[in-house]
Every structure is written in structure tokens, then in C-alpha cells.
Scaffold this active site. Structure first.
Site, mmCIF file in Angstrom:
data_model
loop_
_atom_site.group_PDB
_atom_site.id
_atom_site.type_symbol
_atom_site.label_atom_id
_atom_site.label_comp_id
_atom_site.label_asym_id
_atom_site.label_seq_id
_atom_site.Cartn_x
_atom_site.Cartn_y
_atom_site.Cartn_z
ATOM 1 N N GLU A 121 -36.204 19.986 -17.338
ATOM 2 C CA GLU A 121 -36.933 20.214 -16.076
ATOM 3 C C GLU A 121 -38.189 21.001 -16.383
ATOM 4 O OE1 GLU A 121 -34.735 22.884 -13.432
ATOM 5 O OE2 GLU A 121 -33.922 23.965 -15.160
ATOM 6 N N LEU A 146 -31.617 23.586 -13.033
ATOM 7 C CA LEU A 146 -31.359 24.104 -11.698
ATOM 8 C C LEU A 146 -31.353 22.907 -10.747
ATOM 9 C CD1 LEU A 146 -31.085 26.739 -9.987
ATOM 10 C CD2 LEU A 146 -33.433 26.282 -9.296
#
Ligand code: PLP
Length: 287
Positions: free
Chosen positions: A180, A205
Site C-alpha cells: 500500500e 491497513l
């Protein structure tokens, strides 16, 4: 107008708000946080953000600082006192203040801070031209699913991006797959038109915006898959974009030295952005 912060039960002038030097957040990064977007004076995806805060707290065995109903009142009071129309609410809970020692202290009371600030959302030019991302090694720990305040690798990554003329850095795991961004989730659109974002394991996340976009994509009948994708795959993708509470869907038109697609924001990303904006201004908002 002077800003107001909320610190352990009190509203204070932002400039005077402070926590103790032996707060475990300060000394050990022993705490979690959450960021909620305020748009037109209303919270966007408030409940999912508060659910994720509860989850982060549970994972670290930190007691919730207050019940949800009063917490939501504090959020609104802070928006009101800071006169926010478009901005952010930042909340942070740490294990509390205790004499410095690694094990959990026995009687520490969680410390709870909330701040609010105005922000400008990405402008039309940024959205249409897209942004550049650079790739970096993911040097974080194995519980990136917990939204902890331990953000040093993310800070270093974002700084690296800035120093290389990029908006964001995409972190890459040992298998060569993108995990990410440093404060955003990463997406690509394959040449077959399939929407791809990494599955939400402990390596990323699970963004609330990511979850909402998946929900909206399903509703729109778009084909999507949650799976890891490599840097190579991203560089040859038709489109790429990032998502977060503050960037919504922001197109990515360059990864390192490679231009993505025709160098302009891709159509699927723009469509999802519009769908998300309609959601944020409608069913996703809680006044
Ligand atoms: N990934 C990381 C590492 C983040 O810090 C964030 C947001 O701060 C996100 C993804 C996006 O999450 P959200 O959509 O909930 O803002």
C-alpha cells in the site's frame, strides 16, 4: 480564529494542548489513531472509522477511552468549535501515562486526544493529471492492519516521495508485490478492465475508503478482485489510483519512471471517484 483541541476530557486552546512526557504514545508509540473526514460539516463513514478504532484498541488491549455516544458528541463539538466545513478529525488513544517500563502498566488510564483541522481536497488539476508514485521497500512490521501511531517507516517513505517529486510512495514486499501507500491504499485496473487491490491481510491497513469503494464497485456491477499485484503488473496496468479518507480516489499516472496509460486520469478511477463523492455527500454522511 484559534483552534480548539480536546485532551483527556477538556477542550483547550490548540496551542496549549499537551500530554505528559511519560505518555506511552510519546515514548513507545503505544497507541492508535483514527482520522475521519468532515465534508460540508458532516462526518463521512463515521461508524466504520469508529469500528476500526475499537478494533485497533482491542488488538493492543487498550481500554476504550469513552463510550461511542459521548465520543461522537465530542467529535461534533470539536467541528463546531473549530468551525470546520471541510476538514479532518484526528483522534488518538494511547495506553496512558506511566513510569517508563516496557510491560503494560497496571493502572494506567488511556490518554485520549482529539484535534480538528481544515483541509483542502485535491484540486481538479491534480485529479485530471493524476499523481506520481515511487516504489520503496516495505520495511514495516507484521501488523500493518492495526492503525497504530508507530508511523516512522511511513514518514520516511512519504519524505522519500516528496524528495523525488512524487505524491506518494508505494511500499513493496519481499515478493515484489505492492502492499500500500504510506497513507493510502493502492489500486490498479488491469488491461481487461478488472479492478485490483491487495487483499486485506495483516500486511496493509484495511482502509475505510477501500472498503467503501469495494462496496460501491459491487453495487455498480464492476469486476474486481482483492489480491496482491506486482510492481511490474502495476506499471503495465491500464490505470492506477490511490484511496484514503482525504484523497478519496486520486489517479496515479506515473509509477517511478513509467507513465501509466496515456498519462491522464483513467476513466474507471474517475467514475469511482464520482460514485464515492456522491456517496460521501449522501448515504455515507452522518450530520
Ligand atoms: N493505508 C495506510 C497506511 C493509511 O495510513 C491510510 C490512512 O491513513 C490508508 C491506507 C487509507 O485508509 P482510509 O481509507 O481509512 O483513510
Amino acid at each position: 480564529m484559534s483552534r480548539v483541541a480536546y485532551v483527556n476530557g477538556r477542550y483547550m486552546p490548540h496551542g496549549e494542548a499537551a500530554v505528559h512526557i511519560e505518555d506511552r504514545g510519546y515514548q513507545f508509540a503505544d497507541g492508535v489513531y483514527e482520522v475521519v473526514l468532515v465534508q460540508d460539516g458532516a462526518m463521512v463513514d463515521e461508524m466504520p472509522h469508529l469500528d476500526r478504532l475499537d478494533r485497533s484498541l482491542r488488538e493492543l488491549r487498550i481500554a476504550p477511552p469513552m463510550d461511542r455516544a459521548p465520543l461522537r458528541l465530542v467529535m461534533r463539538e470539536l467541528v463546531r468549535r473549530n468551525r470546520i466545513r471541510t476538514g479532518l478529525i484526528y483522534m488518538q488513544v494511547t495506553r496512558g501515562v506511566a513510569r517508563r517500563d516496557h510491560p503494560f502498566p497496571e493502572n494506567a488510564v488511556p490518554a485520549f486526544v482529539m484535534t480538528a483541522k481544515r483541509i483542502a481536497l485535491p484540486n481538479v488539476e491534480t485529479v485530471e493529471n493524476g499523481v506520481k508514485v515511487v516504489t520503496i521497500r516495505d520495511i514495516r512490521w507484521e501488523r500493518c492492519d492495526i492503525k497504530t501511531v508507530a508511523l516512522l517507516p511511513n514518514v520516511l517513505g512519504k519524505q522519500h516521495a516528496r524528495e523525488n517529486g512524487a505524491y506518494e510512495a508505494w511500499q513493496v514486499d519481499d515478493a515484489g508485490n505492492v502492499t500500500e501507500g504510506t497513507s493510502t491504499n493502492a489500486w490498479i485496473v488491469s488491461n481487461a478492465g478488472e479492478l485490483i487491490t491487495r487483499n486485506a491481510d495483516q500486511g496493509i491497513l484495511n482502509g475505510i475508503t477501500r472498503l467503501t469503494l469495494l462496496k460501491l464497485a459491487a453495487r455498480e456491477g464492476l469486476t474486481f478482485v482483492e489480491r496482491p499485484f506486482s510492481v511490474e503488473e502495476a506499471k503495465t496496468a491500464r490505470e492506477a489510483f490511490i484511496s484514503s479518507a482525504t484523497s478519496f480516489v486520486t489517479p496515479v499516472t506515473q509509477i517511478d519512471d513509467t507513465v501509466i496509460g496515456n498519462g491522464k486520469a483513467g476513466s474507471l478511477g474517475l467514475k469511482l471517484r464520482d460514485t464515492y463523492l456522491a456517496y460521501a455527500g449522501g448515504e455515507g454522511r452522518t450530520p
